[in-house]
Scaffold this motif. Sequence first.
Motif, PDB file in Angstrom:
ATOM      1  N   SER A 193      51.926  47.857  27.616  1.00 12.20           N
ATOM      2  CA  SER A 193      52.832  47.116  28.507  1.00 12.20           C
ATOM      3  C   SER A 193      52.267  46.978  29.922  1.00 12.20           C
ATOM      4  N   ASP A 194      51.355  47.890  30.318  1.00 12.36           N
ATOM      5  CA  ASP A 194      50.808  47.829  31.681  1.00 12.36           C
ATOM      6  C   ASP A 194      50.195  46.462  31.972  1.00 12.36           C
ATOM      7  N   SER A 195      49.371  45.986  31.033  1.00  9.16           N
ATOM      8  CA  SER A 195      48.673  44.714  31.266  1.00  9.16           C
ATOM      9  C   SER A 195      49.661  43.569  31.358  1.00  9.16           C
ATOM     10  N   CYS A 196      50.658  43.588  30.455  1.00  8.72           N
ATOM     11  CA  CYS A 196      51.653  42.506  30.473  1.00  8.72           C
ATOM     12  C   CYS A 196      52.379  42.498  31.811  1.00  8.72           C
ATOM     13  N   GLU A 197      52.743  43.688  32.271  1.00  4.72           N
ATOM     14  CA  GLU A 197      53.501  43.741  33.532  1.00  4.72           C
ATOM     15  C   GLU A 197      52.686  43.203  34.697  1.00  4.72           C
ATOM     16  N   VAL A 198      51.370  43.461  34.663  1.00  6.91           N
ATOM     17  CA  VAL A 198      50.520  42.948  35.739  1.00  6.91           C
ATOM     18  C   VAL A 198      50.607  41.421  35.785  1.00  6.91           C
ATOM     19  N   PHE A 199      50.461  40.786  34.617  1.00  5.94           N
ATOM     20  CA  PHE A 199      50.472  39.324  34.594  1.00  5.94           C
ATOM     21  C   PHE A 199      51.865  38.775  34.921  1.00  5.94           C
ATOM     22  N   GLU A 200      52.881  39.483  34.463  1.00  5.20           N
ATOM     23  CA  GLU A 200      54.244  39.013  34.749  1.00  5.20           C
ATOM     24  C   GLU A 200      54.532  39.104  36.247  1.00  5.20           C
ATOM     25  N   ASP A 201      54.168  40.247  36.844  1.00  4.08           N
ATOM     26  CA  ASP A 201      54.418  40.410  38.290  1.00  4.08           C
ATOM     27  C   ASP A 201      53.622  39.399  39.097  1.00  4.08           C
ATOM     28  N   LEU A 202      52.417  39.151  38.615  1.00  6.99           N
ATOM     29  CA  LEU A 202      51.568  38.189  39.309  1.00  6.99           C
ATOM     30  C   LEU A 202      52.232  36.810  39.307  1.00  6.99           C
ATOM     31  N   TRP A 203      52.740  36.408  38.154  1.00  6.07           N
ATOM     32  CA  TRP A 203      53.403  35.112  38.059  1.00  6.07           C
ATOM     33  C   TRP A 203      54.613  35.056  39.006  1.00  6.07           C
TER      34      TRP A 203
END
Length: 454
Positions: A193-203
């Motif tokens: 989930s760490d990687s997904c959260e990075v991209f989600e927060d970035l968006w």
Amino acid sequence: MNNQRNRAISVGTALANLPRPHGIRRIQGTMASLTPKSVRIVLLGCGGVGKTAMAVRFVTERYIGDYDPTLETIYRHSAIIDEQLINFEIMDTAGQEDNSLLLEDKCKWGECFIFVYDVTDKYSFDELSRLKFIASYTHSRMRHSYNPCWILIGNKSDLAEQERMVTVEEGRALAQDLGCHLFREISVKESPSDSCEVFEDLWRDFEKNNPRLPSSSQRRKMSYRIHDKIPVISSNASIKASETLKAIWESGDNSGYLTYNLTNNLRRLKSAPVLLTNEMNNHNNNKENALDNTRTIDSIPENVEECDSCGENGLKPESPITSEVSESEPMNVVHEKKTFFHPTLSRCKSLTKTFSSSLENVFSSIDLHRASSSGVSTPLTSSTSPSSSNSSLNEVVASTVVHGKSKSMDNGSVRGRSSSDTASMLKKRRNSVKPDDLMMVTMYHEHCRRNRAR
Ligand SMILES: Nc1nc2c(ncn2[C@@H]2O[C@H](COP(=O)(O)OP(=O)(O)OP(=O)(O)O)[C@@H](O)[C@H]2O)c(=O)[nH]1
């Protein structure tokens, strides 16, 4: 003819201006938020810090355990964030490359930047100042109408206990120095989930800072230069998106129309090119065309390592969203209502351009097919005989073209009449025609238009 068209347009406009019942307005409002948005992300950092692992984790949920120095790759992936469909283009740069000029090109292409370092490698941490300088400098020289988003990621936190060389405080301080909006320590290996959260927060950050997203003309300028050089891998599955679709359907929200629209957005922007890609990849005669530059996510080597903490090995096969949705009952119901989507002409034009050399052969053979079945003596184009490897695609396109004709498509250029045999054969096939295929119809129309103009 023109008068009729004008009248149709004015009637359409008048209808659009009529007050609508409350329910319809609500659905329209929701649909507006489902119009896909896109963002281009560049991953920057030294070799071996985990950029590829992070991108692949986000796109496929798999973890790549082996280290294979990256050349350059762009991953395309769609995900649903805050009920919006977001198309990500993620450029995984080569950490071992030292050519700053090339790096400048990539920075011009990107709208968001993720700077990655390895918490067990001080050199990778120090190197980021140089990379950030180049990226900032490049952007300051371009007249972009948007604010780029920068974030800093310290990867491999699972190794921090024994091998840490950069503290959390140092990471935070660097993020502040570099003007990064977010800072995080993650473990791509331990936490999917760490990687997904990075991209989600970035968006989210990018959207917050850019009420008006970059225009497509702005994007196109860089695409031609970059997409020619860097291979593109399209994700043909989005677990999250399909789960959300399922959830919307199961929640009883009676918006099959809404679900269908969302599905089509996914198809139109993601799966249709993949559908073509797969077909074209079988077409080995045309090795030199642009498709050699395009692979699907399935071609990522499966050097998959079992994750220590969750036991997940990522080998779970992902079902493509297209088949999952089109084969499910609700989609069929909507399909029967004949709510076909019309792909935008500009999208089709760009696809036709990308796949032009292979499609020319296919379309030429359709011209022949149409000419022979309609008794027209001259085909629309001078043509070559179809190669056997093209035959399945030919069939789909040929049947779709004739099918599209009977479905009130804008078919000014498709005027052939099929013989009774062909007609009954095509009638049998009608039910199997999917909206994806209509993309081909529009592309075929574009081909006919070009040939007429010649
Ligand atoms: N322990 C640990 N290893 C990781 C983690 N993330 C990636 N790795 C490993 O680090 C190595 C390098 O990862 P890559 O993703 O290939 O690194 P990269 O930054 O893309 O490297 P280049 O392609 O050279 O730019 C691989 O063996 C990964 O398995 C992590 O969170 N923890």
